[in-house]
Design a protein around this motif. Structure first.
Motif, PDB file in Angstrom:
ATOM      1  N   THR A 181     -28.430 -28.396  51.970  1.00 58.05           N
ATOM      2  CA  THR A 181     -29.124 -28.995  50.822  1.00 58.05           C
ATOM      3  C   THR A 181     -30.352 -29.762  51.312  1.00 58.05           C
ATOM      4  N   PRO A 182     -31.290 -30.030  50.424  1.00 59.11           N
ATOM      5  CA  PRO A 182     -32.476 -30.802  50.832  1.00 59.11           C
ATOM      6  C   PRO A 182     -32.113 -32.193  51.380  1.00 59.11           C
ATOM      7  N   GLN A 183     -31.113 -32.850  50.785  1.00 63.76           N
ATOM      8  CA  GLN A 183     -30.707 -34.167  51.268  1.00 63.76           C
ATOM      9  C   GLN A 183     -30.131 -34.078  52.682  1.00 63.76           C
ATOM     10  N   ARG A 184     -29.321 -33.070  52.931  1.00 59.11           N
ATOM     11  CA  ARG A 184     -28.739 -32.898  54.268  1.00 59.11           C
ATOM     12  C   ARG A 184     -29.834 -32.625  55.288  1.00 59.11           C
ATOM     13  N   GLN A 185     -30.803 -31.825  54.912  1.00 56.84           N
ATOM     14  CA  GLN A 185     -31.912 -31.528  55.823  1.00 56.84           C
ATOM     15  C   GLN A 185     -32.703 -32.796  56.129  1.00 56.84           C
ATOM     16  N   LEU A 186     -32.902 -33.644  55.127  1.00 55.99           N
ATOM     17  CA  LEU A 186     -33.603 -34.911  55.354  1.00 55.99           C
ATOM     18  C   LEU A 186     -32.835 -35.807  56.331  1.00 55.99           C
ATOM     19  N   VAL A 187     -31.517 -35.843  56.208  1.00 60.58           N
ATOM     20  CA  VAL A 187     -30.705 -36.646  57.125  1.00 60.58           C
ATOM     21  C   VAL A 187     -30.811 -36.080  58.540  1.00 60.58           C
ATOM     22  N   LEU A 188     -30.686 -34.785  58.689  1.00 63.96           N
ATOM     23  CA  LEU A 188     -30.794 -34.160  60.009  1.00 63.96           C
ATOM     24  C   LEU A 188     -32.180 -34.399  60.604  1.00 63.96           C
ATOM     25  N   ASP A 189     -33.214 -34.263  59.798  1.00 65.50           N
ATOM     26  CA  ASP A 189     -34.576 -34.522  60.285  1.00 65.50           C
ATOM     27  C   ASP A 189     -34.746 -35.965  60.737  1.00 65.50           C
ATOM     28  N   ALA A 190     -34.141 -36.890  60.001  1.00 65.84           N
ATOM     29  CA  ALA A 190     -34.228 -38.310  60.372  1.00 65.84           C
ATOM     30  C   ALA A 190     -33.520 -38.561  61.699  1.00 65.84           C
ATOM     31  N   GLU A 231     -27.792 -46.819  58.682  1.00 67.15           N
ATOM     32  CA  GLU A 231     -28.719 -47.600  57.870  1.00 67.15           C
ATOM     33  C   GLU A 231     -30.176 -47.252  58.194  1.00 67.15           C
ATOM     34  N   GLN A 232     -30.486 -47.071  59.482  1.00 67.57           N
ATOM     35  CA  GLN A 232     -31.838 -46.682  59.871  1.00 67.57           C
ATOM     36  C   GLN A 232     -32.164 -45.285  59.359  1.00 67.57           C
ATOM     37  N   ILE A 233     -31.194 -44.398  59.435  1.00 66.93           N
ATOM     38  CA  ILE A 233     -31.383 -43.033  58.931  1.00 66.93           C
ATOM     39  C   ILE A 233     -31.613 -43.067  57.434  1.00 66.93           C
ATOM     40  N   CYS A 234     -30.821 -43.860  56.721  1.00 67.21           N
ATOM     41  CA  CYS A 234     -30.965 -43.976  55.272  1.00 67.21           C
ATOM     42  C   CYS A 234     -32.353 -44.485  54.903  1.00 67.21           C
ATOM     43  N   THR A 235     -32.830 -45.490  55.612  1.00 68.70           N
ATOM     44  CA  THR A 235     -34.153 -46.045  55.335  1.00 68.70           C
ATOM     45  C   THR A 235     -35.227 -44.965  55.472  1.00 68.70           C
ATOM     46  N   GLN A 236     -35.128 -44.151  56.513  1.00 69.85           N
ATOM     47  CA  GLN A 236     -36.123 -43.086  56.698  1.00 69.85           C
ATOM     48  C   GLN A 236     -35.996 -42.019  55.615  1.00 69.85           C
ATOM     49  N   VAL A 237     -34.767 -41.633  55.301  1.00 66.45           N
ATOM     50  CA  VAL A 237     -34.558 -40.610  54.269  1.00 66.45           C
ATOM     51  C   VAL A 237     -35.101 -41.086  52.928  1.00 66.45           C
ATOM     52  N   GLN A 238     -34.892 -42.364  52.613  1.00 67.10           N
ATOM     53  CA  GLN A 238     -35.338 -42.896  51.321  1.00 67.10           C
ATOM     54  C   GLN A 238     -36.852 -42.938  51.179  1.00 67.10           C
ATOM     55  N   GLN A 239     -37.571 -42.836  52.271  1.00 63.86           N
ATOM     56  CA  GLN A 239     -39.034 -42.746  52.168  1.00 63.86           C
ATOM     57  C   GLN A 239     -39.441 -41.450  51.473  1.00 63.86           C
ATOM     58  N   ALA A 273     -36.948 -39.459  49.773  1.00 60.23           N
ATOM     59  CA  ALA A 273     -36.047 -39.236  48.641  1.00 60.23           C
ATOM     60  C   ALA A 273     -35.363 -40.557  48.301  1.00 60.23           C
ATOM     61  N   PRO A 274     -36.007 -41.401  47.506  1.00 60.08           N
ATOM     62  CA  PRO A 274     -35.473 -42.735  47.213  1.00 60.08           C
ATOM     63  C   PRO A 274     -34.088 -42.751  46.566  1.00 60.08           C
ATOM     64  N   ALA A 275     -33.681 -41.678  45.937  1.00 66.97           N
ATOM     65  CA  ALA A 275     -32.387 -41.653  45.252  1.00 66.97           C
ATOM     66  C   ALA A 275     -31.209 -41.453  46.205  1.00 66.97           C
ATOM     67  N   VAL A 276     -31.469 -41.059  47.458  1.00 63.28           N
ATOM     68  CA  VAL A 276     -30.383 -40.859  48.417  1.00 63.28           C
ATOM     69  C   VAL A 276     -29.845 -42.226  48.824  1.00 63.28           C
ATOM     70  N   ASN A 277     -28.512 -42.395  48.720  1.00 60.26           N
ATOM     71  CA  ASN A 277     -27.919 -43.691  49.060  1.00 60.26           C
ATOM     72  C   ASN A 277     -27.159 -43.618  50.382  1.00 60.26           C
ATOM     73  N   ILE A 278     -26.699 -44.762  50.842  1.00 57.89           N
ATOM     74  CA  ILE A 278     -26.020 -44.852  52.137  1.00 57.89           C
ATOM     75  C   ILE A 278     -24.728 -44.048  52.169  1.00 57.89           C
TER      76      ILE A 278
END
Length: 127
Positions: free
Chosen positions: A2-11, A21-29, A31-36
């Motif tokens: 999924t796009p969210q999973r790809q964003l986490v892997l990229d982070a 928490e650091q990964i979440c902060t980068q992902v939210q840049q 995709a702001p709707a992705v939560n911890i």
């Protein structure tokens, strides 16, 4: 993926060793709707399929990195710095553990706690 999973892997790839928490902060840049919670679930999935791994570098949250890294983590318990050393430093211990305890060590998943040279020098200067 999924796009969210790809964003986490990229982070994880971009940040190197990073906490959820650091990964979440980068992902939210991106995709702001992705939560911890989504980040934690995704990291768990990515680890189960072998794309990332976690290491406990101290008392806080685990850090995540790409599966393919091969190094020890040296964590200063005074300043919190983390440095890397080659896994072959553990070869003697790994052989001994296998021979004496029938335990196969994964040295790429080891964090050793101690005190860095800078902190030792500072402590000696204060004495």
């Amino acid at each position: 993926m999924t796009p969210q999973r790809q964003l986490v892997l990229d982070a994880v790839r971009d940040l190197g060793h990073a906490t959820p928490e650091q990964i979440c902060t980068q992902v939210q840049q991106a995709a702001p709707a992705v939560n911890i919670t989504t980040v934690y679930r995704t990291l768990d999935l990515l680890e189960r399929i072998g794309l990332v791994r976690h290491t406990h570098l101290g008392h806080g949250a685990p850090t995540y990195s790409e599966q393919e890294h091969q190094h020890l983590h040296l964590v200063c318990h005074t300043c919190g710095s983390v440095t890397e050393s080659p896994t072959d430093l553990m070869d003697g211990l790994a052989r001994r553990l296998l021979a004496e305890s029938d335990f196969a060590l994964d040295p790429s998943h080891v964090a050793l706690s101690g005190q860095c040279g800078e902190c030792r020098d500072a402590a000696e200067a204060r004495q």
